[in-house]
Design an enzyme around this catalytic site. Structure first.
Site, mmCIF file in Angstrom:
data_model
loop_
_atom_site.group_PDB
_atom_site.id
_atom_site.type_symbol
_atom_site.label_atom_id
_atom_site.label_comp_id
_atom_site.label_asym_id
_atom_site.label_seq_id
_atom_site.Cartn_x
_atom_site.Cartn_y
_atom_site.Cartn_z
ATOM 1 N N TYR A 158 -22.181 -31.990 45.968
ATOM 2 C CA TYR A 158 -21.075 -32.856 46.367
ATOM 3 C C TYR A 158 -21.497 -34.293 46.642
ATOM 4 O O TYR A 158 -21.073 -35.221 45.960
ATOM 5 C CB TYR A 158 -20.372 -32.277 47.605
ATOM 6 C CG TYR A 158 -19.789 -30.911 47.342
ATOM 7 C CD1 TYR A 158 -18.729 -30.754 46.455
ATOM 8 C CD2 TYR A 158 -20.311 -29.780 47.959
ATOM 9 C CE1 TYR A 158 -18.198 -29.508 46.204
ATOM 10 C CE2 TYR A 158 -19.780 -28.526 47.708
ATOM 11 C CZ TYR A 158 -18.731 -28.395 46.826
ATOM 12 O OH TYR A 158 -18.214 -27.165 46.558
ATOM 13 N N PRO A 216 -9.937 -30.012 44.854
ATOM 14 C CA PRO A 216 -8.820 -29.194 44.365
ATOM 15 C C PRO A 216 -7.489 -29.634 44.978
ATOM 16 O O PRO A 216 -7.435 -30.253 46.047
ATOM 17 C CB PRO A 216 -9.174 -27.779 44.845
ATOM 18 C CG PRO A 216 -10.604 -27.848 45.275
ATOM 19 C CD PRO A 216 -10.817 -29.260 45.735
ATOM 20 N N HIS A 221 -13.888 -31.437 48.808
ATOM 21 C CA HIS A 221 -14.527 -30.127 48.719
ATOM 22 C C HIS A 221 -15.812 -29.973 49.539
ATOM 23 O O HIS A 221 -16.253 -28.861 49.806
ATOM 24 C CB HIS A 221 -14.844 -29.846 47.247
ATOM 25 C CG HIS A 221 -14.764 -28.415 46.855
ATOM 26 N ND1 HIS A 221 -15.093 -27.383 47.691
ATOM 27 C CD2 HIS A 221 -14.390 -27.843 45.678
ATOM 28 C CE1 HIS A 221 -14.944 -26.239 47.051
ATOM 29 N NE2 HIS A 221 -14.516 -26.485 45.833
ATOM 30 N N LYS A 233 -7.181 1.846 39.029
ATOM 31 C CA LYS A 233 -8.394 1.811 39.862
ATOM 32 C C LYS A 233 -9.397 0.764 39.386
ATOM 33 O O LYS A 233 -10.617 0.972 39.379
ATOM 34 C CB LYS A 233 -9.036 3.202 39.935
ATOM 35 C CG LYS A 233 -8.159 4.245 40.617
ATOM 36 C CD LYS A 233 -8.874 5.573 40.747
ATOM 37 C CE LYS A 233 -8.095 6.535 41.642
ATOM 38 N NZ LYS A 233 -6.712 6.778 41.204
ATOM 39 N N SER A 261 -11.711 -19.562 39.381
ATOM 40 C CA SER A 261 -11.723 -19.126 40.771
ATOM 41 C C SER A 261 -10.457 -18.357 41.102
ATOM 42 O O SER A 261 -9.360 -18.765 40.728
ATOM 43 C CB SER A 261 -11.832 -20.338 41.708
ATOM 44 O OG SER A 261 -11.935 -19.903 43.049
ATOM 45 N N GLN A 262 -10.641 -17.249 41.781
ATOM 46 C CA GLN A 262 -9.517 -16.543 42.375
ATOM 47 C C GLN A 262 -9.367 -17.042 43.807
ATOM 48 O O GLN A 262 -10.314 -16.975 44.591
ATOM 49 C CB GLN A 262 -9.763 -15.033 42.389
ATOM 50 C CG GLN A 262 -8.692 -14.270 43.161
ATOM 51 C CD GLN A 262 -9.017 -12.800 43.349
ATOM 52 O OE1 GLN A 262 -8.309 -11.947 42.869
ATOM 53 N NE2 GLN A 262 -10.098 -12.496 44.058
#
Length: 625
Positions: free
Chosen positions: A105, A118, A341, A424, A553-554
């Site tokens: 960063y 973001p 970030h 599953k 990214s989740q």
């Protein structure tokens, strides 16, 4: 660059807030967390080769094997660097985190806008005028202050993953903090830890900045109704005519902004005004209404507002992008946030926003009028001719970047995490395999793929990389549209193996045993010891491994929102997603200047891949585990 971390499901925190301080709770919790391990050298080298297999050619792989054999030989350079890392780990809270913040960063010199920070898009709110905007913004401020009480009192509920407590440090870094530009390296200052913590926020409207005190002299927060009165005063005092968009300077290349910052801070009035912004708890950006659109077009336009503000003709000057946390409220109901970030990943931001959104839906408390509220203070700036030239240059650069970004938000409405769960399968792994299939269908090859994994099981943990492109995923995507002789059961079995391989790598990553941060640590240790960078890090395969054409990214959330960010390479995609029970929110970005990328086409390919994978599983019930 790093993108928001995945895997940590945020707590949902609207509940009665404890009035009492639980002294030392945060510190005692932190001390109980383990330190980040340094993985075994041979393990990382072997796993690195495995990660390269689907993305490099055979001759490149052969050369890398040879370099690694030399690197890890007994008594060699690898062992020396490994010992140095292990010694560093013994003498620090986290051997990686300080290095990581610097390298990922603060030493990164591209603009934070699009390239690093973001945005987050909330569902469209139910108002279409300034009165509704102010009323909602007032409740939003009150909701953040309610969350801040839990931080200040150390009553914030501890989050857990797999029964293990997570590091909560990032929650203590996002309020009252700000990035400070430098000439070659930036810094971050956190005023929440100062002897006199800030009691104000900054509000920006029509490119003009105001200090809004949000606490009474007795320490109690202003009510939503009192905040509404104060925001009305700000809107009346910020006529749009003639205001220069000073905030757009924060969109510049970091070296350029660093030079302008030094010029700006030579003036006493400017120093005081900039300091007020930097010290504030957070920034609230009140935007004008945008042209009306609907559906995914509206969501894509909203994502642009959250990510960069739309350029000089839009709201890019109505921001201070160095501020860790900016809430954005548009007059047309377009709302969200942007965050710098360096101090934190996505899940703590989303947990805070979940709390705030739920707070805004609560009934209005009893109104408490007060005639003695001080008028919010307008911040003044003395703009020299040189700084004005820099503002104009920043406007041109921002417009170029805004025109280059291709952003598409898609709500995949056919199903959500319910479908993979019924088979599953990990919903995250299922989506990642859809991304692999979509990319392969578009380009006929696999690429290095970044998915961020949380290291918050460890003290001051940040992220490592889940490498979603694996030999198992490559076998699956190559077979999916392959010869008809390959029956559905075989393809379903390959999907099952690819999902299992992704889940296995994920578990490895969150337990501190992935390869990327360890390899980076070995490289930085060589620099620390003033040694030549080992050849394994100047190898073409290493460059290819770090060229993430898919940066993903989740970021799961209770609120029906989606986070968004830019690509990390010129010919790549940024993909963020929030899997809900019955739908999935996607944000896909790329650059128009690259002829090979197309965000809308990628979004359609992801939709098709998800539907085709579901059809495959529906046709092969025996594929259920």
């Amino acid at each position: 660059m790093v993108k928001p971390c995945s895997l940590v499901k945020p707590c949902h925190l609207v509940k009665p807030v404890s009035a009492g301080r639980l002294a030392g709770r945060y510190l005692s919790h932190q001390r109980g967390l383990p330190g980040l391990p340094v993985p075994p050298l041979q393990q990382t080298c072997q796993r690195y080769i495995t990660a390269l297999e689907p993305i490099v050619e055979a001759d490149e792989l052969k050369r890398t094997r040879s370099l690694l054999e030399e690197f890890q030989r007994a008594g060699g350079l690898g062992e020396r660097l490994q010992r140095g890392l292990e010694k560093r780990a013994q003498g620090s809270e986290n051997w990686l985190s300080d290095w990581w913040v610097q390298v990922a960063y603060l030493e990164y010199r591209m603009p934070v806008v699009v390239h690093s920070s973001p945005g987050l898009v909330l569902p469209r709110m139910d108002f279409t005028d300034q009165q509704g905007q102010i009323k909602f913004a007032a409740k939003l401020i009150a909701g953040v202050l309610d969350f801040k009480t839990m931080i200040d009192n150390e009553t914030l509920p501890v989050e857990f993953l797999g029964g293990k407590p997570l590091c909560m440090n990032q929650y203590y870094e996002v309020l009252s903090s700000c990035r400070i530009p430098g000439l070659k390296r930036d810094s971050v200052v956190n005023h929440a830890k100062s002897p006199a913590p800030p009691k104000h926020i900054t509000v920006v409207h029509n490119f003009q900045f105001f200090v809004l005190d949000v606490y009474h002299s007795d320490g109690s927060p202003l009510t939503a109704d009192q905040l509404r009165v104060q925001l009305e005063k700000i809107c009346r005092a910020s006529a749009p005519a003639g205001a220069r968009p000073l905030g757009i300077l924060t969109t510049q290349h970091r070296d350029s902004w660093g030079k302008t910052y030094q010029l700006l801070m030579q003036d006493e009035t400017n120093r005081a005004s900039v300091s007020a912004i930097q010290r504030s708890i957070f920034t609230l950006c009140l935007d004008p209404a945008r042209p009306q659109t609907s559906g995914d077009s509206y969501r894509s336009a909203a994502a642009v507002q959250m990510l960069h503000g739309g350029g000089s003709g839009g709201n890019s000057g109505n921001r201070w992008f160095d501020k860790t946390l900016q809430f954005i409220v548009g007059e047309d109901g377009t709302c969200g946030a942007n965050y710098e970030h360096a101090p934190a990943e996505g899940p703590p931001i989303v947990a805070l926003i979940d709390h705030v959104v739920e707070y805004t839906r609560k009934p209005e408390p009893e109104r408490r009028h007060s005639a003695s509220l001080p008028t919010p203070q307008k911040l003044h700036f003395n703009i020299t001719a040189e700084v004005q030239r820099d503002i104009e240059e920043a406007e041109r650069s921002m417009d170029t970047l805004a025109q280059d970004l291709d952003m598409r938000v898609m709500v995949f409405g056919h199903f959500g995490k319910n479908v993979p769960k019924s088979h599953k399968m990990s919903p995250d792994a299922f989506v990642q395999m859809a991304l692999q299939l979509a990319y392969y269908r578009m380009y006929q090859h696999c690429c290095a793929t970044y998915e961020s994994a949380s290291l918050r099981m460890f003290r001051r943990g940040r992220t490592d990389t889940i490498r979603s492109a694996s030999s198992a995923s490559a076998a699956f995507v190559k077979a999916f549209d392959g010869p008809r002789t390959q029956v559905c059961v075989q393809k379903a079995d390959l999907l099952k193996k690819a999902v299992a391989a992704h889940r296995s790598y994920t578990n490895m990553a969150i337990s501190g045993q992935a390869i990327d941060r360890h390899l980076l640590g070995l490289k930085l240790q060589a620099l620390e010891e003033k040694l030549s960078v080992p050849e394994v890090f100047t190898d073409a395969a290493y460059a290819k491994a770090l060229h993430y054409r898919l940066s993903t990214s989740q970021v799961p959330s209770k609120t029906d929102c989606v986070m968004c960010f830019g690509p990390v390479v010129p010919n790549g995609y940024g993909v963020c997603y929030n899997p809900m029970d019955d739908h999935i929110n996607f944000a896909v970005s790329s650059f128009n200047s690259c002829q090979d990328t197309d965000s809308a086409r990628m979004a359609r390919a992801v939709e098709a891949a998800l539907l085709d994978m579901k059809t495959l599983l529906d046709q092969t019930p025996q594929a259920k585990l």
